[in-house]
Design an enzyme around this catalytic site. Structure first.
Site, PDB file in Angstrom:
ATOM      1  N   ASP A 162       2.608  -2.770  41.740  1.00 24.54           N
ATOM      2  CA  ASP A 162       2.806  -1.356  41.399  1.00 24.54           C
ATOM      3  C   ASP A 162       3.870  -0.697  42.265  1.00 24.54           C
ATOM      4  OD1 ASP A 162       0.850  -1.395  39.405  1.00 24.54           O
ATOM      5  OD2 ASP A 162      -0.755  -0.816  40.770  1.00 24.54           O
ATOM      6  N   SER A 218      -6.277  -8.061  40.385  1.00 23.09           N
ATOM      7  CA  SER A 218      -5.708  -7.005  41.216  1.00 23.09           C
ATOM      8  C   SER A 218      -6.569  -6.920  42.470  1.00 23.09           C
ATOM      9  CB  SER A 218      -5.738  -5.678  40.453  1.00 23.09           C
ATOM     10  OG  SER A 218      -5.572  -4.616  41.378  1.00 23.09           O
ATOM     11  N   ASP A 225      -7.329   6.420  43.917  1.00 22.76           N
ATOM     12  CA  ASP A 225      -6.383   6.470  45.030  1.00 22.76           C
ATOM     13  C   ASP A 225      -5.383   7.609  44.920  1.00 22.76           C
ATOM     14  OD1 ASP A 225      -7.609   4.384  46.302  1.00 22.76           O
ATOM     15  OD2 ASP A 225      -6.294   2.854  45.456  1.00 22.76           O
ATOM     16  N   ARG A 276      -7.496   4.889  52.578  1.00 22.93           N
ATOM     17  CA  ARG A 276      -6.469   5.714  51.940  1.00 22.93           C
ATOM     18  C   ARG A 276      -6.037   6.929  52.760  1.00 22.93           C
ATOM     19  NH1 ARG A 276      -5.247   1.259  49.825  1.00 22.93           N
ATOM     20  NH2 ARG A 276      -5.865   0.869  47.682  1.00 22.93           N
TER      21      ARG A 276
HETATM   22  N1  ARG Z   1     -12.856   1.087  43.222  1.00 23.47           N
HETATM   23  C1  ARG Z   1     -12.527   0.979  44.602  1.00 23.47           C
HETATM   24  C2  ARG Z   1     -12.305   2.360  45.196  1.00 23.47           C
HETATM   25  O1  ARG Z   1     -11.959   3.254  44.478  1.00 23.47           O
HETATM   26  C3  ARG Z   1     -11.364   0.022  44.868  1.00 23.47           C
HETATM   27  C4  ARG Z   1     -10.135   0.247  44.060  1.00 23.47           C
HETATM   28  C5  ARG Z   1      -8.887  -0.523  44.503  1.00 23.47           C
HETATM   29  N2  ARG Z   1      -8.917  -1.891  44.103  1.00 23.47           N
HETATM   30  C6  ARG Z   1      -7.881  -2.600  43.602  1.00 23.47           C
HETATM   31  N3  ARG Z   1      -8.083  -3.869  43.334  1.00 23.47           N
HETATM   32  N4  ARG Z   1      -6.714  -2.060  43.387  1.00 23.47           N
HETATM   33  O2  ARG Z   1     -12.531   2.612  46.372  1.00 23.47           O
END
Ligand code: ARG
Length: 396
Positions: free
Chosen positions: A13, A174, A123, A94
């Site tokens: 990405d 992913s 995110d 994050r």
């Molecule tokens: N669902 C999880 C969260 O929101 C992880 C999301 C990220 N995972 C990924 N494989 N891009 O905290």
């Protein structure tokens, strides 16, 4: 100079975002920032190499110690499990990543940010919240979200624009990794009834490969923070890695849950969080020994709310700070040791001790007369009085 700070992981990405910065968004200088929160060494160096190939001004920020001490350990003190099962491992990284990107932006004098988050996930909310809180006038662009591209379209775009990527039509998972956990999504894993194949796991042994003899682990806590494993004192980062290895090799830490995302989407998620599961299990066992019943009951509610806020990325929210103050106060007595047994994916508490234990052998023992059992009679007569009165009314 019209510069942009791209929060850069080196993955698909964020890599396809790079050509877009100049071609579609009109920036003439790209600053890439990769924040090391414990993702694999190769990912960090690969991100730097890709950045060099694109000719961006690249920064790698080592935030591992800070992440361990100020993000993972507070999660332990809060027993932070979103919806009872997910140790908020991606979530808590994050805010720190966004914070470090803001620091770089301030250093280079940039006023625009770009991130690779899609419009379906959490995110985007977590990262933009932190950036906007700290720099209310920042411009934020999110190419993945604005272009509404599918994964397959991204891979095709990368091919056309010569963007080096690891993904292919076959390598479909992913993955998001940091010290606290590994999230695996995508492909058939999106189907709630598709059993995860063994190949998605990297950190935890399957029950078949895990050792055939149980392993005993002693974790020592001081004020709610884990400080030693098997008698060896360690700094937070080293301790998390030790817990990770011990739990992982015994197959502890696999998680398969249905998760309600912030925008309401219900998704299937797989995680490996060996260190988090080991440390949470030990920590909760110690709290159970030293807390009053009221403290245990009330903190469960506080912990659940804390986990919701952490999941939502509201790391610098007034309620979050209020809950932190409560939790820190409770942790003053969370000092002592917990003995765990790990075996083929299972983890159990087999002992706990603390100078602040509220357990009193003399009162609880079958062989003691300190509590006069005859006092139980009056207690029974008063017990449930209002319920008994209500029951009488119903009969009447
Ligand atoms: N669902 C999880 C969260 O929101 C992880 C999301 C990220 N995972 C990924 N494989 N891009 O905290």
């Amino acid at each position: 100079m019209n510069q942009v700070v791209l929060i850069y992981s080196g993955g698909l990405d964020t890599s396809v975002c790079i050509p877009m910065m100049t071609e579609d968004y009109g920036f003439d200088h790209i600053v890439t920032v990769t924040v090391d929160v414990g993702q694999p060494e190769e990912d960090i160096t690969m991100a730097a190499e890709k950045a060099a190939r694109f000719g961006t001004e690249h920064y790698t920020v080592d935030a591992k110690d800070e992440f361990a001490r100020d993000y993972c350990f507070p999660a332990v003190r809060a027993n932070a499990m979103y919806q009872g099962g997910y140790p908020v491992s991606t979530s808590i990284a994050r805010p720190l990543i966004a914070l470090k990107a803001v620091e770089v932006a301030q250093k280079v004098g940039a006023k625009a940010f770009a991130h690779g988050c899609t419009g379906k996930g959490n995110d985007q909310l977590r990262i933009e919240f932190i950036v906007r809180t700290l720099l209310p006038d920042a411009r934020i662009v999110a190419p993945m979200r604005e272009k509404n591209m599918t994964r397959t379209e991204e891979i095709e775009y990368a091919r056309v624009k010569n963007v080096p990527i690891g993904q292919s039509a076959e390598k479909i998972w992913s993955i998001d990794e940091n010290l606290w956990g590994r999230s695996i999504e995508g492909g058939r894993l999106e189907e709630p009834d598709f059993a995860p194949p063994e190949e998605i796991f990297r950190w935890t042994a399957g029950p078949q490969e895990a050792p055939n003899t149980p392993e005993t682990v002693v974790v020592r806590f001081e004020n709610g923070n884990p400080v030693a494993i098997n008698g060896k004192s360690m700094d937070p980062l080293t301790l998390i890695r030790e817990a990770h290895n011990l739990a992982g090799k015994n197959g502890v830490g696999r998680i398969d849950v249905m998760e309600d995302r912030m925008l309401g989407l219900k998704v299937r998620e797989n995680y490996e969080c060996p260190a988090a599961i080991l440390l949470y299990t030990a920590h909760a066992a110690l709290e159970a020994l030293v807390f009053t019943k009221d403290e245990r009951d009330f903190k469960r509610v506080v912990d659940a709310k804390w986990a919701d806020l952490a999941y939502a990325g509201l790391w610098i929210d007034p309620l979050k700070h209020d809950l932190d103050a409560f939790i820190d106060k409770t942790q003053e007595r969370v000092t002592g040791e917990v003995i765990l047994r790990l075996f083929k994916g299972g983890i159990s508490v087999i002992g706990r001790r603390s100078p602040f234990a509220l357990y009193n052998e003399d009162l609880a023992s079958f062989d003691s007369k300190t509590w006069d059992q005859r006092d139980g009679e009056a207690l029974c007569k008063a017990y449930g009085m209002q319920a008994r009165m209500a029951a009488q009314l119903n009969i009447g």
